[in-house]
Design an enzyme around this catalytic site. Sequence first.
Site, PDB file in Angstrom:
ATOM      1  CB  THR A 207      41.166  38.577  33.938  1.00 20.60           C
ATOM      2  OG1 THR A 207      40.713  37.365  34.491  1.00 20.60           O
ATOM      3  CG2 THR A 207      40.763  39.737  34.793  1.00 20.60           C
ATOM      4  CB  VAL A 236      35.165  33.380  44.910  1.00 16.79           C
ATOM      5  CG1 VAL A 236      35.350  34.890  44.815  1.00 16.79           C
ATOM      6  CG2 VAL A 236      33.739  33.028  45.283  1.00 16.79           C
ATOM      7  N   GLY A 237      37.374  33.799  42.360  1.00 16.67           N
ATOM      8  CA  GLY A 237      38.777  34.095  42.047  1.00 16.67           C
ATOM      9  C   GLY A 237      39.267  35.326  42.781  1.00 16.67           C
ATOM     10  CG  ASP A 238      42.615  37.220  41.062  1.00 15.25           C
ATOM     11  OD1 ASP A 238      42.206  36.286  40.341  1.00 15.25           O
ATOM     12  OD2 ASP A 238      43.088  38.275  40.591  1.00 15.25           O
ATOM     13  N   GLY A 258      45.758  36.531  36.071  1.00 14.26           N
ATOM     14  CA  GLY A 258      46.595  35.349  36.232  1.00 14.26           C
ATOM     15  C   GLY A 258      45.906  34.305  37.077  1.00 14.26           C
ATOM     16  N   GLY A 260      44.280  32.964  39.826  1.00 12.10           N
ATOM     17  CA  GLY A 260      43.601  33.637  40.923  1.00 12.10           C
ATOM     18  C   GLY A 260      43.986  33.150  42.303  1.00 12.10           C
TER      19      GLY A 260
HETATM   20  N1  ASP Z   1      42.560  35.902  37.746  1.00 11.38           N
HETATM   21  C1  ASP Z   1      41.426  35.298  37.112  1.00 11.38           C
HETATM   22  C2  ASP Z   1      40.811  34.293  38.050  1.00 11.38           C
HETATM   23  O1  ASP Z   1      41.523  33.541  38.663  1.00 11.38           O
HETATM   24  C3  ASP Z   1      41.742  34.635  35.830  1.00 11.38           C
HETATM   25  C4  ASP Z   1      42.476  35.494  34.825  1.00 11.38           C
HETATM   26  O2  ASP Z   1      43.161  36.442  35.172  1.00 11.38           O
HETATM   27  O3  ASP Z   1      42.345  35.222  33.641  1.00 11.38           O
HETATM   28  O4  ASP Z   1      39.620  34.216  38.118  1.00 11.38           O
END
Ligand code: ASP
Length: 339
Positions: A207, A236-238, A258, A260
């Site tokens: 990300t 859906v992620g963070d 990280g 999510g």
């Molecule tokens: N945090 C992101 C997610 O879970 C993934 C990432 O940080 O690479 O969608």
Amino acid sequence: MKFYLLSVILLFTIITGCSPSEPAKAEWALALHGGAGTISKEMPDSLKEAYYDGLREALRVGEIILREGGSALDAVEQVVRRLEDNPLFNAGKGAVFTLEGTHELDAAIMDGSTLAAGAVTGLTTVKNPVSLVRMIMEESPHIFFSGAGAETFADMTGVERVENSYFFTENRYRQWQRTQTGEATLLNDQENSIAGPLFTEGEKFGTVGAVALDKNGNLAAATSTGGMTNKQFGRVGDVPIIGSGTYANSLVAVSATGWGEQIMRNVSAATIANYMEFRNTSLENAMRFVLNERLNPGDAGFVAVDREGNISMQMNTAGMYRGAVNSLGERSVMIWEEE
Ligand code: ASP
């Protein structure tokens, strides 16, 4: 002599706004990340350089805006756009593949001075999701759009559109194939999940995000991602969850990367801000608290800047692509802990 010394100290205080014993405060500051995870130190030098170049270029974009008196919001939007356009990072071009072999993008932006925010999940045709979330924040009465609705909102704007295949990169495709053929290492026990393994150790993060303090004292944060390799239908992620992966108020701006699900469980970005405020402690301490006391080793990394211009970039993963610059001329780009 004594009088002369006192006059010099007084003049210094008037000109710089701080006493000689206080460290000089940055007038503006910017930090960014390009993802955290198990980044191998064995990576070829040419690739390492390409990452450093990508981080430096994005920093330069934000630096110019902030140095010339531009807003923190403009800086984080333009920095994230640059990173979205760079195929090395898991956002925009270079986004990871979903279980179905497509790309679904999440993004968010937040203005610390007003608590205005814009967020989107499941975008499939917008080249730069960070610019769409800025439009959501400024031109709609809502904060968060998803999937088909988000595409409809995009139709009403002049935002640049692309085919979903635009986001394809050979590397991400091979990464996804390894998850399909079972060659990938599971992060946790996903063996029995309905749709098979969700992500692979060492390839799960990437990300991008940016945080900034401008000359007017305003803070802003923006984050953009393709999510996690092999993510299931509609996951859906963070990143677009305000307070989890992205947050800014009048005290601090935070962007996360990280795992999510873990970041969301701990409402991590807002917890950093609240810990600072309620405990009346430093950004550095607040970030350490979330990384060490709330999250597990290997989960995440954060970049943040507070209203005093203090920057903190910490992770509990082996590495995090990151960089920072401020008005005092301090500048860095790093991947691992010790460099
Ligand atoms: N945090 C992101 C997610 O879970 C993934 C990432 O940080 O690479 O969608």
